[in-house]
Motif scaffolding. Sequence first.
Motif, mmCIF file in Angstrom:
data_model
loop_
_atom_site.group_PDB
_atom_site.id
_atom_site.type_symbol
_atom_site.label_atom_id
_atom_site.label_comp_id
_atom_site.label_asym_id
_atom_site.label_seq_id
_atom_site.Cartn_x
_atom_site.Cartn_y
_atom_site.Cartn_z
ATOM 1 N N LEU A 135 -10.210 -0.356 -1.678
ATOM 2 C CA LEU A 135 -9.205 -0.207 -0.651
ATOM 3 C C LEU A 135 -8.623 -1.949 -1.561
ATOM 4 N N ARG A 136 -9.177 -2.923 -0.882
ATOM 5 C CA ARG A 136 -9.903 -4.217 -0.874
ATOM 6 C C ARG A 136 -9.707 -3.852 -2.866
ATOM 7 N N ASP A 137 -10.604 -3.510 -3.334
ATOM 8 C CA ASP A 137 -10.243 -3.672 -5.165
ATOM 9 C C ASP A 137 -9.291 -3.282 -5.933
ATOM 10 N N PHE A 138 -7.958 -2.336 -4.940
ATOM 11 C CA PHE A 138 -7.828 -2.255 -5.535
ATOM 12 C C PHE A 138 -5.960 -3.082 -4.954
ATOM 13 N N GLY A 139 -6.148 -4.152 -4.168
ATOM 14 C CA GLY A 139 -5.398 -5.315 -4.146
ATOM 15 C C GLY A 139 -4.983 -5.392 -2.254
ATOM 16 N N ILE A 140 -5.575 -4.689 -1.709
ATOM 17 C CA ILE A 140 -4.594 -4.901 -0.377
ATOM 18 C C ILE A 140 -6.063 -5.509 -0.209
ATOM 19 N N GLY A 141 -4.924 -6.806 0.279
ATOM 20 C CA GLY A 141 -5.866 -8.351 1.409
ATOM 21 C C GLY A 141 -5.506 -9.204 0.156
ATOM 22 N N LYS A 142 -4.870 -8.913 -1.212
ATOM 23 C CA LYS A 142 -4.826 -9.627 -2.176
ATOM 24 C C LYS A 142 -3.452 -10.055 -2.289
ATOM 25 N N ARG A 143 -2.578 -9.933 -3.606
ATOM 26 C CA ARG A 143 -1.427 -10.267 -3.908
ATOM 27 C C ARG A 143 -1.158 -9.311 -4.927
ATOM 28 N N GLY A 144 -1.793 -8.839 -5.625
ATOM 29 C CA GLY A 144 -1.498 -7.370 -5.366
ATOM 30 C C GLY A 144 -0.792 -6.660 -4.719
ATOM 31 N N ILE A 145 -0.616 -5.577 -3.460
ATOM 32 C CA ILE A 145 -0.488 -4.731 -2.319
ATOM 33 C C ILE A 145 0.659 -5.838 -2.600
ATOM 34 N N GLU A 146 0.753 -7.006 -2.173
ATOM 35 C CA GLU A 146 2.062 -7.835 -1.926
ATOM 36 C C GLU A 146 3.535 -7.437 -2.683
ATOM 37 N N GLU A 147 2.941 -7.133 -4.352
ATOM 38 C CA GLU A 147 3.502 -6.975 -5.025
ATOM 39 C C GLU A 147 4.245 -5.785 -5.426
ATOM 40 N N ARG A 148 3.382 -5.167 -4.812
ATOM 41 C CA ARG A 148 3.637 -3.220 -4.828
ATOM 42 C C ARG A 148 4.915 -2.615 -3.482
ATOM 43 N N ILE A 149 4.454 -4.233 -2.922
ATOM 44 C CA ILE A 149 4.831 -3.288 -1.420
ATOM 45 C C ILE A 149 6.433 -4.196 -1.517
ATOM 46 N N GLN A 150 6.718 -4.996 -2.133
ATOM 47 C CA GLN A 150 8.013 -5.900 -2.675
ATOM 48 C C GLN A 150 8.934 -4.902 -3.365
ATOM 49 N N GLU A 151 8.282 -4.576 -4.555
ATOM 50 C CA GLU A 151 8.977 -3.587 -5.207
ATOM 51 C C GLU A 151 9.402 -2.275 -4.680
ATOM 52 N N GLU A 152 8.213 -2.341 -4.172
ATOM 53 C CA GLU A 152 8.949 -0.554 -3.397
ATOM 54 C C GLU A 152 10.009 -0.840 -2.670
ATOM 55 N N ALA A 153 10.319 -2.448 -1.561
ATOM 56 C CA ALA A 153 11.041 -1.696 -0.907
ATOM 57 C C ALA A 153 12.302 -2.466 -1.542
ATOM 58 N N GLY A 154 11.960 -3.159 -2.570
ATOM 59 C CA GLY A 154 13.744 -3.280 -4.075
ATOM 60 C C GLY A 154 13.850 -1.760 -4.425
ATOM 61 N N PHE A 155 13.275 -0.504 -4.298
ATOM 62 C CA PHE A 155 13.631 0.857 -4.174
ATOM 63 C C PHE A 155 14.553 1.375 -3.051
ATOM 64 N N LEU A 156 13.665 0.890 -2.590
ATOM 65 C CA LEU A 156 14.298 1.714 -1.047
ATOM 66 C C LEU A 156 15.542 0.851 -0.371
#
Length: 494
Positions: A135-156
């Motif tokens: 999970l860490r390698d795929f961005g959890i705890g890093k910028r990567g996942i934050e951007e993904r959540i922000q993008e998804e929040a935009g869709f929401l």
Amino acid sequence: MLASGLLLVALLACLTIMVLMSVWKQRKLWGKLPPGPPALPFIGNYLQLNTEQMYNSLMKIRECYGPVFTVHLGPRRVVVLCGQEAVKEALVDQAEEFSGRGEQATFDWLCQGYGPVFSNGERAKQLRRFSITTLRDFGIGKRGIEERIQEEAGFLLEAFRGTRGTFIDPTFFLSQAVSNVICTIVFGDRFDYEDKEFLSLLGMIRGSFQFTATSTGQLYEMFYSVMKYLPGPQQQAFKELKGLEEFVAKKVEQNQRTLDPNSPRDFIDSFLIRMQEEQENPNTEFYLKNLIMTTLNLFFAGTETVSTTLRYGFLLLMKHPDVAAKVHEEIDRVIGKNRQPKFEDRAKMPYTEAVIHEIQRFGDIIPMGLARRVTKDTKFRNFLLPKGTEVFPMLGSVLKDPKFFSNPLDFNPQHFLDEEGQFKKNDAFVPFSIGKRYCFGEGLARMELFLFLTTIMQNFHFKSLKTPQDIDVSPKHVGFATIPPNYTMSFLPH
Ligand code: D3G
């Protein structure tokens, strides 16, 4: 003849002594189990328990026997821990001993001890560790996942705008947005909100999760050995869980066909690569069954807990418009209207942070925790729990511990604020549990709760059909899960 007769007598005597010793040893251990109501064979303490309200039934037994007691859920002997002190003393101070997993009969029906969540021993350790690093390698705890959540929040936001202020049930919007974050990680892509298959999967997650909160779901916890063969709502839950497994298995096959061992696209790919690396290891835990169940655990847990918490949160904010107003004020002041919220903003937003904590505390989504099990004979306080004894850490009794919260039954963000309005930590805040088996999705969940809630409230006001006084925030079901009441709401531009 005489010799063989003597031998027989001696053997029988030995056998009798051994049986007596074993019974005596067990007796001695039983004698040291925490006290509890006397139990009947097979049905245990069924007559003292209301399956509609397991949590409350256990709290009633606590009044009689104290914060650490023994109860029989049908044939299951369980030691129940209540309040911050007992739960922390066990799960943290004796972390290793209390690190085993107990049963969750509904989910065990599917998982059968595979995957990181409902497993024990070396398997649980290996899969948990692999899940956390990957999970860490795929961005959890890093910028990567934050951007993904922000993008998804935009869709929401787009989806809510599309409702044009009509009254809607927000459940599926929320599960779609939340689920898409974990889907990107485990399956490599998000789903469109129009996707019928996605909606059907979310229906299966929601349905089986709700089942565990119902009276039948709790009855099933006691009598699953019989009930799994009988007709009833449990069969519907099994169908839903099977549907989820079939979907994950299909995804795994797709990945297998197109795998490039040098560039993993998602969690499934990473697991497949690890399977190849460990092909020669006879003791490996990296095989298909664990791949499917690990993926299912992440998909399920990464969807339902956060979206249920947000769904409860919206209702609580409509019940408490003064609280909502202060969150709006803080968002406007700290973030403004011209940029998306980021996780860093949290440090400057103590009120919002307190509100999110209070939603989690009040919502109490997993009130009896995930059952634990002692990994060896364990001395706890003045009791002895034989190896394998199941333990319920009553997280709800910690989240509502009057020693730690001034008015534990009220929704009040002041529970997490000091006199200066600064955020105040609390040792009884344990919605993710504590100790060796605490939720390893905690970091992801916290980031999602903050970013989804602030992004939505930056853009919308919530409107209810009812006046705040008329909104009932007591849960629809409390069992393994707490399910908030159904409601509709409208999203008005802020
Ligand atoms: C349920 C079914 C499969 N995998 C995980 C779950 C589950 C429900 C609640 C939690 O896990 C704790 N986060």
